[in-house]
Design a protein around this motif. Structure first.
Motif, mmCIF file in Angstrom:
data_model
loop_
_atom_site.group_PDB
_atom_site.id
_atom_site.type_symbol
_atom_site.label_atom_id
_atom_site.label_comp_id
_atom_site.label_asym_id
_atom_site.label_seq_id
_atom_site.Cartn_x
_atom_site.Cartn_y
_atom_site.Cartn_z
ATOM 1 N N LEU B 22 -1.886 -1.496 -3.278
ATOM 2 C CA LEU B 22 -1.079 -0.270 -3.299
ATOM 3 C C LEU B 22 -1.547 0.673 -4.405
ATOM 4 O O LEU B 22 -1.608 1.891 -4.212
ATOM 5 C CB LEU B 22 0.396 -0.620 -3.508
ATOM 6 C CG LEU B 22 1.145 -1.082 -2.272
ATOM 7 C CD1 LEU B 22 2.576 -1.458 -2.621
ATOM 8 C CD2 LEU B 22 1.150 0.012 -1.199
ATOM 9 N N LEU B 51 1.289 -5.393 3.525
ATOM 10 C CA LEU B 51 0.906 -3.991 3.289
ATOM 11 C C LEU B 51 1.174 -3.137 4.516
ATOM 12 O O LEU B 51 1.818 -2.081 4.436
ATOM 13 C CB LEU B 51 -0.584 -3.908 2.960
ATOM 14 C CG LEU B 51 -1.001 -3.920 1.499
ATOM 15 C CD1 LEU B 51 -2.508 -3.904 1.415
ATOM 16 C CD2 LEU B 51 -0.413 -2.727 0.764
ATOM 17 N N PHE B 55 4.764 -1.730 3.225
ATOM 18 C CA PHE B 55 4.553 -0.789 2.129
ATOM 19 C C PHE B 55 3.671 0.399 2.470
ATOM 20 O O PHE B 55 3.844 1.479 1.927
ATOM 21 C CB PHE B 55 3.967 -1.519 0.915
ATOM 22 C CG PHE B 55 4.919 -2.473 0.297
ATOM 23 C CD1 PHE B 55 5.998 -2.005 -0.423
ATOM 24 C CD2 PHE B 55 4.751 -3.827 0.439
ATOM 25 C CE1 PHE B 55 6.891 -2.875 -0.999
ATOM 26 C CE2 PHE B 55 5.644 -4.715 -0.134
ATOM 27 C CZ PHE B 55 6.718 -4.230 -0.854
ATOM 28 N N ALA B 56 2.698 0.199 3.333
ATOM 29 C CA ALA B 56 1.770 1.293 3.615
ATOM 30 C C ALA B 56 1.598 1.383 5.127
ATOM 31 O O ALA B 56 0.560 1.040 5.682
ATOM 32 C CB ALA B 56 0.430 1.056 2.920
#
Lengths: 91, 91
Positions: B22, B51, B55-56
């Motif tokens: 991140l 991820l 989060f992304a």
């Protein structure tokens, strides 16, 4: 490739799964799909590499997919996210 | 993608590596390459999945490669074959 040519990787020794894949290939399968979840993913990569480099040098990796599956814990009944991997081998 | 945007997976907790990825992405990296060997391969898949899914969500798996590397054992000095994996994530 039919679903029958799939080998699920668990906690047995690596060579058990290599042998299972070789048996499928020698029975006329065009390719093999290796599936694994969680900690068994690294074993799945070992199986694929041993097959390709040592026993079935005419096959290669066709496709690798990773995903997340929800697995219900037997102890707590909670849903846990577990990584999964599919390796497709073929000629 | 430059070699600098690579995160090597080892034996630390999964979230350490997620955070490292991140940080790279927030510092303007177009993508991240995750590398792992042996038992760490399953952790690498966990990192990629956490991820992508949590989060992304704007990044996706671009490419997955598996290979075999020869690693010299510190104890015996023998060369051992170890499976390795590279996961490329990008927008």
């Amino acid at each position: 490739m039919s679903e029958d040519n799939t080998v699920f990787i668990g906690k047995k020794p690596v060579m058990n799964y290599v042998l299972a894949c070789l048996t499928l290939l020698q029975n006329g399968a065009e390719g093999v799909t290796i599936k694994a979840r969680g900690r068994a993913i690294s074993t799945a990569v070992d199986v694929a590499q041993i097959l390709i480099k040592r026993f079935a040098t005419d096959i290669a990796v066709k496709k690798i997919d990773i995903d997340t599956e929800q697995v219900k814990s037997n102890e707590t009944g909670n849903l846990n996210n577990v990584s999964s991997m599919i390796i497709q081998l073929g000629k």
